[in-house]
Enzyme design. Structure first.
Site, PDB file in Angstrom:
ATOM      1  N   GLY A  69     -34.750   7.289  51.966  1.00 46.78           N
ATOM      2  CA  GLY A  69     -35.512   8.095  51.018  1.00 46.78           C
ATOM      3  C   GLY A  69     -36.912   8.345  51.520  1.00 46.78           C
ATOM      4  O   GLY A  69     -37.175   8.252  52.725  1.00 46.78           O
ATOM      5  N   CYS A  70     -37.824   8.670  50.617  1.00 36.79           N
ATOM      6  CA  CYS A  70     -39.202   8.972  50.991  1.00 36.79           C
ATOM      7  C   CYS A  70     -39.779   7.846  51.835  1.00 36.79           C
ATOM      8  O   CYS A  70     -39.799   6.682  51.438  1.00 36.79           O
ATOM      9  CB  CYS A  70     -40.056   9.165  49.744  1.00 36.79           C
ATOM     10  SG  CYS A  70     -41.800   9.454  50.088  1.00 36.79           S
ATOM     11  N   PHE A  71     -40.264   8.188  53.035  1.00 42.49           N
ATOM     12  CA  PHE A  71     -40.677   7.140  53.970  1.00 42.49           C
ATOM     13  C   PHE A  71     -41.953   6.415  53.563  1.00 42.49           C
ATOM     14  O   PHE A  71     -42.227   5.329  54.059  1.00 42.49           O
ATOM     15  CB  PHE A  71     -40.752   7.636  55.410  1.00 42.49           C
ATOM     16  CG  PHE A  71     -41.572   8.866  55.711  1.00 42.49           C
ATOM     17  CD1 PHE A  71     -42.509   9.387  54.839  1.00 42.49           C
ATOM     18  CD2 PHE A  71     -41.391   9.525  56.928  1.00 42.49           C
ATOM     19  CE1 PHE A  71     -43.255  10.511  55.154  1.00 42.49           C
ATOM     20  CE2 PHE A  71     -42.133  10.652  57.266  1.00 42.49           C
ATOM     21  CZ  PHE A  71     -43.076  11.147  56.365  1.00 42.49           C
ATOM     22  N   TRP A  72     -42.731   6.963  52.652  1.00 41.45           N
ATOM     23  CA  TRP A  72     -43.924   6.245  52.190  1.00 41.45           C
ATOM     24  C   TRP A  72     -43.537   4.899  51.572  1.00 41.45           C
ATOM     25  O   TRP A  72     -44.100   3.861  51.904  1.00 41.45           O
ATOM     26  CB  TRP A  72     -44.665   7.061  51.149  1.00 41.45           C
ATOM     27  CG  TRP A  72     -45.275   8.332  51.630  1.00 41.45           C
ATOM     28  CD1 TRP A  72     -45.520   8.709  52.924  1.00 41.45           C
ATOM     29  CD2 TRP A  72     -45.724   9.421  50.804  1.00 41.45           C
ATOM     30  NE1 TRP A  72     -46.092   9.958  52.952  1.00 41.45           N
ATOM     31  CE2 TRP A  72     -46.233  10.412  51.676  1.00 41.45           C
ATOM     32  CE3 TRP A  72     -45.751   9.647  49.427  1.00 41.45           C
ATOM     33  CZ2 TRP A  72     -46.759  11.617  51.195  1.00 41.45           C
ATOM     34  CZ3 TRP A  72     -46.269  10.840  48.947  1.00 41.45           C
ATOM     35  CH2 TRP A  72     -46.769  11.811  49.826  1.00 41.45           C
ATOM     36  N   GLY A  73     -42.584   4.947  50.641  1.00 37.32           N
ATOM     37  CA  GLY A  73     -42.184   3.731  49.940  1.00 37.32           C
ATOM     38  C   GLY A  73     -41.398   2.777  50.804  1.00 37.32           C
ATOM     39  O   GLY A  73     -41.543   1.556  50.692  1.00 37.32           O
TER      40      GLY A  73
END
Length: 241
Positions: A69-73
């Site tokens: 998923g979103c690589f930030w998290g």
């Protein structure tokens, strides 16, 4: 029309893997990234990256590229794991060389948002890293994670060696049983050595087997923006002991 198209109009094309002939051309120059991790203080790039699919060598450490998923998290989760030496976000599993974030978001590069995790095997082994991976996202959500829909959010594990890829497949089978017992599944996670993620596949499509570092502002984004976006579509299931 699927329920995803009803909830997220216009997402059908983004959930279909692009053909290489239709992929964006990209560029020859990689993006500039900081020398050091803003939280851990260790290098983001390893030695001699051209010889190791864009990652480089980190002597004494192991590396794996994870997409959930979103690589930030995803990155935030892993820089907190004991034994992790460094992390970095980037793009992997697609066709376009040195893509920009905006290009990846078009679903015309084939890449998925990915996190490089470099760890000390004397503190945490690959299975320990995978335990966190399986538990922190939903590997049954094909081409999406929660509200984030498209090929750039697909679940994947890209390894440095064939042996590591075999271990990941064994780990996936273990967690797949837990998922099946809960009435979920199947696991859709893409698993391959990173170099082979750019090779010839059974369907005849070729991909570029490298990890491309994302732009500076994406690196350790949630350390710089503590109130930033997090998307964790976890199953709530535990990896077997």
């Amino acid at each position: 029309m699927s329920w995803l198209d009803q909830v997220f109009p216009g997402t059908s094309s983004k959930r279909t893997m692009i053909d290489r002939s239709q992929a964006l051309p990209g560029r020859t120059t990689p993006v500039a990234v900081p020398a050091s991790h803003v939280v851990l203080g260790h290098p983001l790039r390893g030695e001699d990256p051209e010889s190791s699919a864009g990652i480089g060598r980190f002597p004494g450490y192991q590396a794996v590229v994870l997409a959930g998923g979103c690589f930030w998290g995803v990155e935030e989760i892993f820089w907190q794991v004991p034994g992790v030496y460094t992390t970095a976000v980037g793009y992997a599993g697609g066709y376009t060389p040195n893509p920009s974030y905006e290009e990846v978001c078009t679903a015309r590069t084939g890449h998925t948002e990915s996190t490089l995790v470099v760890f000390d095997p004397g503190v945490v082994d690959l299975e320990g890293i995978l335990r966190v991976f399986w538990e922190s996202h939903d590997p049954t959500q094909e081409m999406r994670q929660g509200n984030d829909v498209g090929t750039q959010y697909r679940s994947a594990v890209f390894t440095v060696t064939d042996a590591d890829a075999d271990l990941v497949r064994q780990s996936a089978r273990r967690f797949a049983q837990v998922v099946a017992d809960a009435g979920l599944g199947p696991i859709t996670t893409e698993i391959a050595p990173l170099a082979e993620a750019g090779g010839e596949r059974s369907d005849g499509k070729c991909r570029d087997g490298r990890f491309y570092y994302a732009e500076d502002y994406h690196q350790q984004y949630l350390a710089k923006n503590p109130n930033g976006y997090r998307c964790h579509a976890s199953t709530g299931l535990k990896y077997p002991a």
